[in-house]
Design a protein around this motif. Structure first.
Motif, short mmCIF file in Angstrom:
data_model
loop_
_atom_site.label_atom_id
_atom_site.label_comp_id
_atom_site.label_asym_id
_atom_site.label_seq_id
_atom_site.Cartn_x
_atom_site.Cartn_y
_atom_site.Cartn_z
N ASP A 164 93.31 -14.06 -37.28
CA ASP A 164 91.92 -13.84 -37.69
C ASP A 164 91.17 -13.00 -36.67
O ASP A 164 90.35 -12.16 -37.02
CB ASP A 164 91.20 -15.17 -37.90
CG ASP A 164 91.56 -15.83 -39.22
OD1 ASP A 164 91.98 -15.10 -40.13
OD2 ASP A 164 91.39 -17.05 -39.33
N ASN A 165 91.47 -13.24 -35.39
CA ASN A 165 90.80 -12.51 -34.33
C ASN A 165 91.11 -11.01 -34.43
O ASN A 165 90.23 -10.17 -34.28
CB ASN A 165 91.22 -13.06 -32.97
CG ASN A 165 90.41 -12.47 -31.84
OD1 ASN A 165 89.30 -12.00 -32.04
ND2 ASN A 165 90.98 -12.48 -30.65
N LEU A 166 92.36 -10.68 -34.69
CA LEU A 166 92.76 -9.29 -34.82
C LEU A 166 92.09 -8.65 -36.04
O LEU A 166 91.60 -7.52 -35.96
CB LEU A 166 94.28 -9.19 -34.93
CG LEU A 166 94.86 -7.78 -35.02
CD1 LEU A 166 94.48 -6.97 -33.79
CD2 LEU A 166 96.37 -7.84 -35.17
N GLU A 167 92.05 -9.37 -37.14
CA GLU A 167 91.40 -8.85 -38.34
C GLU A 167 89.91 -8.63 -38.11
O GLU A 167 89.34 -7.63 -38.57
CB GLU A 167 91.62 -9.81 -39.52
CG GLU A 167 93.03 -9.81 -40.05
CD GLU A 167 93.24 -10.83 -41.16
OE1 GLU A 167 92.25 -11.42 -41.64
OE2 GLU A 167 94.40 -11.03 -41.54
N ASN A 168 89.28 -9.55 -37.41
CA ASN A 168 87.85 -9.41 -37.10
C ASN A 168 87.60 -8.19 -36.22
O ASN A 168 86.63 -7.45 -36.42
CB ASN A 168 87.32 -10.66 -36.40
CG ASN A 168 87.20 -11.84 -37.34
OD1 ASN A 168 87.17 -11.67 -38.56
ND2 ASN A 168 87.16 -13.04 -36.78
N ARG A 169 88.46 -7.98 -35.26
CA ARG A 169 88.31 -6.83 -34.36
C ARG A 169 88.49 -5.52 -35.13
O ARG A 169 87.74 -4.57 -34.93
CB ARG A 169 89.30 -6.93 -33.21
CG ARG A 169 88.95 -8.05 -32.23
CD ARG A 169 89.98 -8.22 -31.15
NE ARG A 169 90.13 -7.00 -30.37
CZ ARG A 169 91.14 -6.77 -29.54
NH1 ARG A 169 92.09 -7.67 -29.37
NH2 ARG A 169 91.20 -5.64 -28.87
N VAL A 170 89.48 -5.48 -36.01
CA VAL A 170 89.72 -4.27 -36.80
C VAL A 170 88.52 -4.02 -37.72
O VAL A 170 88.04 -2.88 -37.85
CB VAL A 170 91.03 -4.39 -37.61
CG1 VAL A 170 91.13 -3.28 -38.64
CG2 VAL A 170 92.23 -4.39 -36.68
N GLU A 171 88.03 -5.07 -38.34
CA GLU A 171 86.88 -4.94 -39.24
C GLU A 171 85.65 -4.45 -38.47
O GLU A 171 84.90 -3.59 -38.95
CB GLU A 171 86.59 -6.29 -39.90
CG GLU A 171 85.60 -6.21 -41.04
CD GLU A 171 85.47 -7.54 -41.75
OE1 GLU A 171 84.32 -8.00 -41.89
OE2 GLU A 171 86.51 -8.11 -42.15
N GLU A 172 85.45 -4.99 -37.28
CA GLU A 172 84.32 -4.57 -36.45
C GLU A 172 84.44 -3.09 -36.07
O GLU A 172 83.46 -2.34 -36.11
CB GLU A 172 84.25 -5.44 -35.20
CG GLU A 172 83.01 -5.21 -34.37
CD GLU A 172 82.95 -6.17 -33.18
OE1 GLU A 172 82.53 -5.70 -32.11
OE2 GLU A 172 83.32 -7.35 -33.33
N LEU A 173 85.64 -2.68 -35.71
CA LEU A 173 85.86 -1.27 -35.37
C LEU A 173 85.62 -0.36 -36.58
O LEU A 173 85.05 0.72 -36.45
CB LEU A 173 87.28 -1.07 -34.83
CG LEU A 173 87.54 -1.61 -33.43
CD1 LEU A 173 89.04 -1.51 -33.11
CD2 LEU A 173 86.73 -0.87 -32.40
N GLU A 174 86.05 -0.80 -37.75
CA GLU A 174 85.82 -0.01 -38.96
C GLU A 174 84.33 0.14 -39.24
O GLU A 174 83.87 1.22 -39.63
CB GLU A 174 86.53 -0.66 -40.15
CG GLU A 174 88.03 -0.51 -40.12
CD GLU A 174 88.73 -1.29 -41.23
OE1 GLU A 174 88.10 -2.20 -41.84
OE2 GLU A 174 89.90 -0.98 -41.51
N MET A 175 83.56 -0.92 -39.02
CA MET A 175 82.11 -0.85 -39.24
C MET A 175 81.47 0.11 -38.23
O MET A 175 80.59 0.90 -38.58
CB MET A 175 81.48 -2.24 -39.14
CG MET A 175 81.80 -3.13 -40.31
SD MET A 175 80.86 -4.68 -40.39
CE MET A 175 81.05 -5.36 -38.76
N LYS A 176 81.91 0.04 -36.99
CA LYS A 176 81.37 0.94 -35.97
C LYS A 176 81.68 2.39 -36.30
O LYS A 176 80.82 3.27 -36.16
CB LYS A 176 81.94 0.59 -34.59
CG LYS A 176 81.34 -0.65 -33.98
CD LYS A 176 81.90 -0.91 -32.59
CE LYS A 176 81.29 -2.15 -31.98
NZ LYS A 176 81.79 -2.40 -30.62
#
Length: 70
Positions: free
Chosen positions: A2-14
């Motif tokens: 979940d942590n990795l998915e959250n980080r990827v999602e955050e990067l995509e939003m940025k």
């Protein structure tokens, strides 16, 4: 995981936000470039009109006689 998915999602939003910002900045740069080109054209026209003006009937300062108190 979940942590990795959250980080990827955050990067995509940025990245999406940065893409939008870059587009806005690009639009402003284009507008300012067009404005600058227009102002340069206007300045060229003014300068050509200024150079085309006939000289004044007044004598230049070096040709003027000094005032009587000199």
């Amino acid at each position: 995981m979940d942590n990795l998915e959250n980080r990827v999602e955050e990067l995509e939003m940025k990245i999406a936000f940065q893409d939008g910002t870059i587009e806005e900045l690009n639009t402003q740069v284009i507008k300012l470039n067009n404005l600058l080109a227009s102002q340069q054209d206007q300045l060229r026209i003014l300068l050509s009109k200024l150079h085309a003006v006939e000289p004044s009937n007044m004598a230049s300062q070096s040709e003027e006689t000094p005032p009587p108190h000199y």
